[in-house]
Design a protein around this motif. Structure first.
Motif, PDB file in Angstrom:
ATOM      1  N   SER A  36       0.827  -1.212   0.000  1.00  0.00           N
ATOM      2  CA  SER A  36       0.000   0.000   0.000  1.00  0.00           C
ATOM      3  C   SER A  36       0.859   1.259   0.000  1.00  0.00           C
ATOM      4  CB  SER A  36      -0.945   0.015   1.199  1.00  0.00           C
ATOM      5  OG  SER A  36      -0.231   0.061   2.428  1.00  0.00           O
ATOM      6  N   TYR A 155      -3.744  -0.460   4.886  1.00  0.00           N
ATOM      7  CA  TYR A 155      -4.193   0.229   3.672  1.00  0.00           C
ATOM      8  C   TYR A 155      -4.895   1.537   4.040  1.00  0.00           C
ATOM      9  CZ  TYR A 155      -3.167  -3.216   0.022  1.00  0.00           C
ATOM     10  OH  TYR A 155      -2.527  -4.023  -0.893  1.00  0.00           O
ATOM     11  N   LEU A 159      -3.627   4.860   2.383  1.00  0.00           N
ATOM     12  CA  LEU A 159      -4.422   5.216   1.208  1.00  0.00           C
ATOM     13  C   LEU A 159      -5.757   5.852   1.571  1.00  0.00           C
ATOM     14  CD1 LEU A 159      -3.879   2.015  -1.011  1.00  0.00           C
ATOM     15  CD2 LEU A 159      -2.536   4.128  -0.952  1.00  0.00           C
ATOM     16  N   THR A 161      -8.388   4.448   2.344  1.00  0.00           N
ATOM     17  CA  THR A 161      -9.462   3.593   1.864  1.00  0.00           C
ATOM     18  C   THR A 161      -8.975   2.143   1.949  1.00  0.00           C
ATOM     19  OG1 THR A 161     -10.988   3.169   0.023  1.00  0.00           O
ATOM     20  CG2 THR A 161      -8.711   3.635  -0.550  1.00  0.00           C
ATOM     21  N   PRO A 163      -9.138  -1.036  -0.417  1.00  0.00           N
ATOM     22  CA  PRO A 163      -9.538  -1.620  -1.699  1.00  0.00           C
ATOM     23  C   PRO A 163      -9.803  -3.118  -1.579  1.00  0.00           C
ATOM     24  CG  PRO A 163      -7.173  -1.303  -1.643  1.00  0.00           C
ATOM     25  CD  PRO A 163      -7.708  -0.699  -0.384  1.00  0.00           C
ATOM     26  N   ASN A 164     -10.380  -3.662  -2.629  1.00  0.00           N
ATOM     27  CA  ASN A 164     -10.700  -5.096  -2.636  1.00  0.00           C
ATOM     28  C   ASN A 164      -9.463  -5.965  -2.462  1.00  0.00           C
ATOM     29  OD1 ASN A 164     -13.441  -4.600  -3.008  1.00  0.00           O
ATOM     30  ND2 ASN A 164     -13.286  -4.630  -5.240  1.00  0.00           N
ATOM     31  N   GLU A 165      -8.317  -5.492  -2.980  1.00  0.00           N
ATOM     32  CA  GLU A 165      -7.081  -6.267  -2.863  1.00  0.00           C
ATOM     33  C   GLU A 165      -6.709  -6.521  -1.405  1.00  0.00           C
ATOM     34  OE1 GLU A 165      -6.975  -4.049  -6.755  1.00  0.00           O
ATOM     35  OE2 GLU A 165      -7.550  -3.638  -4.677  1.00  0.00           O
ATOM     36  N   TRP A 167      -8.799  -6.890   1.125  1.00  0.00           N
ATOM     37  CA  TRP A 167      -9.659  -7.949   1.671  1.00  0.00           C
ATOM     38  C   TRP A 167      -9.246  -9.313   1.134  1.00  0.00           C
ATOM     39  CZ3 TRP A 167     -11.665  -6.118   5.746  1.00  0.00           C
ATOM     40  CH2 TRP A 167     -12.136  -4.804   5.814  1.00  0.00           C
ATOM     41  N   TYR A 226      -3.416 -11.964  -5.722  1.00  0.00           N
ATOM     42  CA  TYR A 226      -3.166 -10.648  -5.129  1.00  0.00           C
ATOM     43  C   TYR A 226      -2.003  -9.954  -5.850  1.00  0.00           C
ATOM     44  CZ  TYR A 226      -1.491  -7.277  -1.619  1.00  0.00           C
ATOM     45  OH  TYR A 226      -1.050  -6.144  -0.972  1.00  0.00           O
ATOM     46  N   GLU A 230      -2.133  -6.351  -7.799  1.00  0.00           N
ATOM     47  CA  GLU A 230      -1.277  -5.246  -7.356  1.00  0.00           C
ATOM     48  C   GLU A 230      -0.081  -5.033  -8.293  1.00  0.00           C
ATOM     49  OE1 GLU A 230      -1.848  -3.044  -5.348  1.00  0.00           O
ATOM     50  OE2 GLU A 230      -2.942  -3.704  -3.570  1.00  0.00           O
TER      51      GLU A 230
END
Length: 287
Positions: A36, A155, A159, A161, A163-165, A167, A226, A230
């Motif tokens: 991140s 994250y 960031l 936020t 992101p889905n990555e 999780w 993942y 990324e």
């Protein structure tokens, strides 16, 4: 009890003399911090998360021993823990856990408010895990969420936020935790059966070794996905290859279900986490 003896009892209650839990908690957090942060995580945030890892793992150990205080005396490996022997009282243990959690919370106050919001979920997961062993067939999955919750928090810290990555990485950590903590549970299976504690080693039964290896395979597959999401490169996948070799080595340790070798496999998971981290660091360093 004099001050030195009291501090020694607290150290053992927090398991500071057995840092494997801190390492297994730290590795996924470091994975997330590095990715991140684009390979250059904020030193300030890194310091907060690493110290917070030590504090929250210590608090979790205290809560775990409080929850298991009536069981640990019947298990060979845990019968000399401070709450069992009376070196630390129950009220004292709860106050210690609360102080550790409070210090961890104070640490994250300078961070984004999303981190603060996620911290309440992290606290709930850490505090409730020991009690899941009463009713949940695979409490190691709950442990995996608790041990991996530093991922979305990392994250969020960098960031603002999740992101889905993030999780997806958390789910990968859940399967890794089921793998390594099943190896740990295989050590205590006979004692746990006698006292009625539920563990994945008991739930999987004669398929325990197969389940561990499936969980390792799932972990590595999710980590590979993942990496694609990324945009991680070859060094990362070489790290995963090394991790796969380590998981294969663990199979040779646990296949006979020898207690000492199963515990050795559990401890060796530190190197699996380190291999993944090394791949992440190398990938960003060589860009």
């Amino acid at each position: 009890m004099n001050l030195l003896a009291r501090l020694n009892a607290w150290e053992r209650l927090m398991r500071l003399d057995k840092p494997i839990g801190i390492l297994l908690l730290a590795w996924p957090t470091l994975w997330a911090l590095w990715v991140s942060g684009g390979g250059k995580p904020s030193p300030f945030i890194l310091w907060i998360f690493m110290l917070g890892t030590v504090l929250m793992r210590s608090a979790g150990c205290v809560i775990n021993d409080f929850a298991d205080r009536n069981f640990d005396g019947h298990v060979e490996r845990t019968r000399k823990r401070p709450l069992v022997t009376g070196e630390v009282g129950t009220r004292e243990a709860l106050l210690l856990a609360a102080a550790l959690a409070l210090f961890a919370f104070i640490l994250i106050l300078p961070l984004h408010r999303l981190v603060l919001q996620l911290s309440f979920a992290a606290l709930f997961l850490a505090a409730s895990y020991p009690f899941t062993k009463r009713f949940f067939a695979i409490p190691q999955a709950w442990l995996g969420v608790a041990f991996g919750f530093g991922i979305p928090m990392a994250y969020a810290a960098q960031l603002y936020t999740v992101p889905n990555e993030a999780w997806l990485l958390l789910v990968a950590n859940v399967f890794w935790a089921i793998a390594y903590d099943t190896e740990y549970a295989m050590v205590d299976r006979e004692d746990d059966l006698k006292i009625g504690i539920r563990t994945s080693a008991i739930t999987f039964g004669r398929f325990d070794v197969a389940a561990v290896m499936i969980c390792y395979g799932t972990t590595l597959s999710l980590l590979a996905i993942y990496g694609q999401l990324e945009n991680l490169g070859l060094p990362y996948y070489l790290g995963l290859l090394v991790a796969a070799g380590i998981a294969t080595y663990h199979y040779t340790l646990i296949r006979e279900r020898d207690r000492a070798r199963c515990f050795r496999a559990f401890l060796h998971n530190n190197w699996l986490g380190a291999a993944v981290f090394a791949g992440i660091v190398a990938d960003h360093a060589l860009r």
